[in-house]
Design a protein around this motif. Structure first.
Motif, PDB file in Angstrom:
ATOM      1  N   LYS A  62       0.852  -1.184   0.000  1.00 39.85           N
ATOM      2  CA  LYS A  62       0.000   0.000   0.000  1.00 39.85           C
ATOM      3  C   LYS A  62       0.887   1.233   0.000  1.00 39.85           C
ATOM      4  CE  LYS A  62      -3.904   2.205   2.241  1.00 39.85           C
ATOM      5  NZ  LYS A  62      -4.935   2.088   3.247  1.00 39.85           N
ATOM      6  N   ASN A  63       0.519   2.227  -0.790  1.00 37.49           N
ATOM      7  CA  ASN A  63       1.235   3.495  -0.836  1.00 37.49           C
ATOM      8  C   ASN A  63       0.728   4.364   0.307  1.00 37.49           C
ATOM      9  OD1 ASN A  63       2.325   5.989  -1.325  1.00 37.49           O
ATOM     10  ND2 ASN A  63       1.512   6.195  -3.392  1.00 37.49           N
ATOM     11  N   ASP A  66       2.430  10.672   0.252  1.00 37.54           N
ATOM     12  CA  ASP A  66       1.547  11.679  -0.337  1.00 37.54           C
ATOM     13  C   ASP A  66       1.829  11.893  -1.826  1.00 37.54           C
ATOM     14  OD1 ASP A  66       3.974  12.869  -0.079  1.00 37.54           O
ATOM     15  OD2 ASP A  66       3.256  14.656   0.945  1.00 37.54           O
ATOM     16  N   LYS A  67       2.646  10.998  -2.418  1.00 39.93           N
ATOM     17  CA  LYS A  67       2.869  11.083  -3.865  1.00 39.93           C
ATOM     18  C   LYS A  67       2.807   9.683  -4.468  1.00 39.93           C
ATOM     19  CE  LYS A  67       7.916  11.015  -4.096  1.00 39.93           C
ATOM     20  NZ  LYS A  67       9.079  11.758  -4.564  1.00 39.93           N
ATOM     21  N   SER A  68       2.655   9.617  -5.772  1.00 43.53           N
ATOM     22  CA  SER A  68       2.520   8.328  -6.451  1.00 43.53           C
ATOM     23  C   SER A  68       3.808   7.515  -6.349  1.00 43.53           C
ATOM     24  CB  SER A  68       2.157   8.535  -7.919  1.00 43.53           C
ATOM     25  OG  SER A  68       0.849   9.041  -8.026  1.00 43.53           O
ATOM     26  N   SER A  86       2.983  -4.099 -10.718  1.00 43.20           N
ATOM     27  CA  SER A  86       2.128  -2.975 -11.097  1.00 43.20           C
ATOM     28  C   SER A  86       2.955  -2.010 -11.942  1.00 43.20           C
ATOM     29  CB  SER A  86       1.611  -2.239  -9.855  1.00 43.20           C
ATOM     30  OG  SER A  86       0.849  -3.094  -9.046  1.00 43.20           O
ATOM     31  N   GLU A  88       1.633   0.761 -13.623  1.00 38.32           N
ATOM     32  CA  GLU A  88       1.129   2.130 -13.534  1.00 38.32           C
ATOM     33  C   GLU A  88       1.504   2.735 -12.178  1.00 38.32           C
ATOM     34  OE1 GLU A  88      -1.540  -0.478 -11.373  1.00 38.32           O
ATOM     35  OE2 GLU A  88      -0.811  -0.648 -13.417  1.00 38.32           O
ATOM     36  N   PRO A  89       1.605   4.057 -12.091  1.00 34.33           N
ATOM     37  CA  PRO A  89       1.875   4.691 -10.792  1.00 34.33           C
ATOM     38  C   PRO A  89       0.761   4.356  -9.785  1.00 34.33           C
ATOM     39  CG  PRO A  89       2.191   6.268 -12.571  1.00 34.33           C
ATOM     40  CD  PRO A  89       1.548   5.046 -13.176  1.00 34.33           C
ATOM     41  N   ILE A  90       1.168   4.096  -8.567  1.00 35.21           N
ATOM     42  CA  ILE A  90       0.223   3.765  -7.493  1.00 35.21           C
ATOM     43  C   ILE A  90      -0.032   5.052  -6.712  1.00 35.21           C
ATOM     44  CG2 ILE A  90      -0.245   2.284  -5.512  1.00 35.21           C
ATOM     45  CD1 ILE A  90       0.235   0.809  -8.231  1.00 35.21           C
ATOM     46  N   ALA A  91      -1.259   5.548  -6.789  1.00 37.85           N
ATOM     47  CA  ALA A  91      -1.644   6.800  -6.148  1.00 37.85           C
ATOM     48  C   ALA A  91      -1.612   6.652  -4.623  1.00 37.85           C
ATOM     49  CB  ALA A  91      -3.048   7.202  -6.602  1.00 37.85           C
ATOM     50  N   PRO A  92      -1.478   7.757  -3.901  1.00 37.91           N
ATOM     51  CA  PRO A  92      -1.507   7.708  -2.436  1.00 37.91           C
ATOM     52  C   PRO A  92      -2.767   6.995  -1.929  1.00 37.91           C
ATOM     53  CG  PRO A  92      -0.821   9.877  -3.157  1.00 37.91           C
ATOM     54  CD  PRO A  92      -1.260   9.121  -4.395  1.00 37.91           C
ATOM     55  N   LYS A  94      -3.557   3.933  -2.389  1.00 39.55           N
ATOM     56  CA  LYS A  94      -3.914   2.781  -3.236  1.00 39.55           C
ATOM     57  C   LYS A  94      -2.896   1.664  -3.054  1.00 39.55           C
ATOM     58  CE  LYS A  94      -7.445   4.824  -4.993  1.00 39.55           C
ATOM     59  NZ  LYS A  94      -8.776   4.422  -4.635  1.00 39.55           N
TER      60      LYS A  94
END
Length: 137
Positions: A62-63, A66-68, A86, A88-92, A94
């Motif tokens: 889990k991220n 506060d940034k991807s 994964s 794609e960038p993992i958003a905060p 997610k």
């Protein structure tokens, strides 16, 4: 005799001035920042695997930053393991994954690692999985 007394007095005063040490301490606390990537498990026991039957081991994270989070590299320790992750960038807030696909060719117990590098942590994370490859019945 007077010279000896003066010498002893001077020596005593001299030693006293050197024994005065500031009593204040200013400890430097090392603060470890919280990890931006929190893994559900960093080591997984897979148990027994029939020989010649590939096994996929999934590590979830889990991220919490506060940034991807971007996974920049995933490196299995040997040729007996491939990986997926994964892309794609993992958003905060997610979650993402790293998969290790072990070929289970050699009989016996094993311990394997996959090293994961991200854009948010300086030190790569080493994930471990272990188990035993058994002969097919």
């Amino acid at each position: 005799m007077k010279a000896i007394k003066i010498s002893l007095l001077a020596l005593t005063l001299g030693l006293m001035s050197f024994s005065v040490v500031p009593s204040h301490k200013n400890p430097i606390e090392k603060v470890t920042p919280p990890s931006a990537v929190v893994w559900k498990a960093e080591a997984i026991e897979v148990g027994q695997i029939p020989q010649g039957t590939p096994r996929t081991i999934e590590f979830e994270f889990k991220n919490t930053s506060d940034k991807s989070v971007i996974i920049t590299n995933v490196k299995p320790a040997c040729g007996c393991t491939t990986s997926d992750y994964s892309k794609e960038p993992i958003a905060p807030g997610k979650s993402g994954f790293v998969k290790a696909i072990y070929n289970a060719a050699a009989l016996g117990s094993f311990t394997k690692t996959v090293t994961v590098t991200t854009n948010v942590e300086e030190t790569p994370k080493v994930l471990t999985f272990k188990g035993t490859v058994v002969a097919k019945s």
